[in-house]
Design an enzyme around this catalytic site. Sequence first.
Site, short mmCIF file in Angstrom:
data_model
loop_
_atom_site.label_atom_id
_atom_site.label_comp_id
_atom_site.label_asym_id
_atom_site.label_seq_id
_atom_site.Cartn_x
_atom_site.Cartn_y
_atom_site.Cartn_z
CB ALA A 51 4.06 -21.44 -4.10
N GLY A 87 2.05 -17.89 -12.17
CA GLY A 87 2.15 -16.97 -13.30
C GLY A 87 1.94 -15.52 -12.93
CG MET A 88 -1.36 -14.02 -12.16
SD MET A 88 -3.08 -13.84 -11.67
CE MET A 88 -3.91 -14.32 -13.20
CB ALA A 89 2.06 -13.41 -7.13
CB THR A 90 7.13 -15.24 -6.13
OG1 THR A 90 7.45 -15.47 -7.51
CG2 THR A 90 7.96 -16.19 -5.27
CG ASP A 150 -8.70 -19.19 -9.03
OD1 ASP A 150 -9.09 -20.07 -9.82
OD2 ASP A 150 -7.51 -19.03 -8.72
CE LYS A 204 -1.02 -13.38 -5.33
NZ LYS A 204 -2.47 -13.70 -5.43
#
Length: 343
Positions: A20, A23-26, A139, A42
Amino acid sequence: MSDLTGELIDNRYLLQRQIASGGMATIYAGLDTRLDRPVAVKIMHAHLANDEAFVSRFIKEAKATAALSHPNIVSIQDQGWNEGGPPAVFLVMELVEGSTLRDYLNENGSLTVEQTLQLITPVLSALSAAHRIGIIHRDIKPENILISKDGRIKVADFGLARNIAMGQTMTAESSVVLGSVSYLSPEQVQRGVADARSDIYAIGIVLFEMLTGDKPYSGETPIQIAYRHVNDRIPNIQTINSAIPASVAELVYEVTAPNPDQRPKDAEELLSKLKEIQAKIDPKRRQMSLELDLPPVVSKKSKRGKVSVTSAFGGIKEKTSQLISSKPININKPEDSIRTKKR
């Protein structure tokens, strides 16, 4: 960010496939070549990896979260900065194979009261462990509640890289927050601060969605949704579904109070209230720990070829006393951390 599939991170973690991207990481499914075990890796995006303050906070919170040891928390195994290859700030986590609560809600719309209480109990157990040592998730949402194919409930993304000011979030990172803003407490929206009661508010929104099949508020932009969390009052769910027991509806109403002082102070207090309600709803139910989640069942494949989350609930009435082993897991549909490609 370019695809790093095939790269060896830190001379140890082989990135095998992309799971996946947010916006912050893959997130990559990978192999720990030293211990020969599957992991989730990550990789922070370059624009964040070049922000020293962000990286410092990320590392600090990763270390704090790594101290959490709980069967319902996705464990953190390593973190660092890749050397000798593509520059990358990385985090290595337990790889969980199964699906997410979001997948189940997408497939089925809503849960029964029994299923809702059964599933949220291990989530609250995980949060209780975190709140006791001062760790806030920040979150909580269905995408961060994982359901393994053997029935284990796992909470992912504890407090990692979430201290972004709301003003900045609504602009540069608006695509990231669109998926999360539906669960943000009024104090997070207004002041950018969070404590254990903010997690409680998010749990309330998740409960609302599990029981009704819909989020309380919708909008085309994060700002529109955030505005309603600050200025409106989430309705009592009995006005939507009168079949929901009054005690459950009142608890959801309490935990979604705009004023944090009117919510349970932490997950432990909420879990205690929840168990009291469970006992009243079903006085004859066997007294046991529900922290080991849903009963293991034979996995079924959904039309999309994933493990059907519905199957995890198949034997809930008959087998809830069985203990469930934790197996490595491959997340198919995450959000910013171990999941979704789109918020």
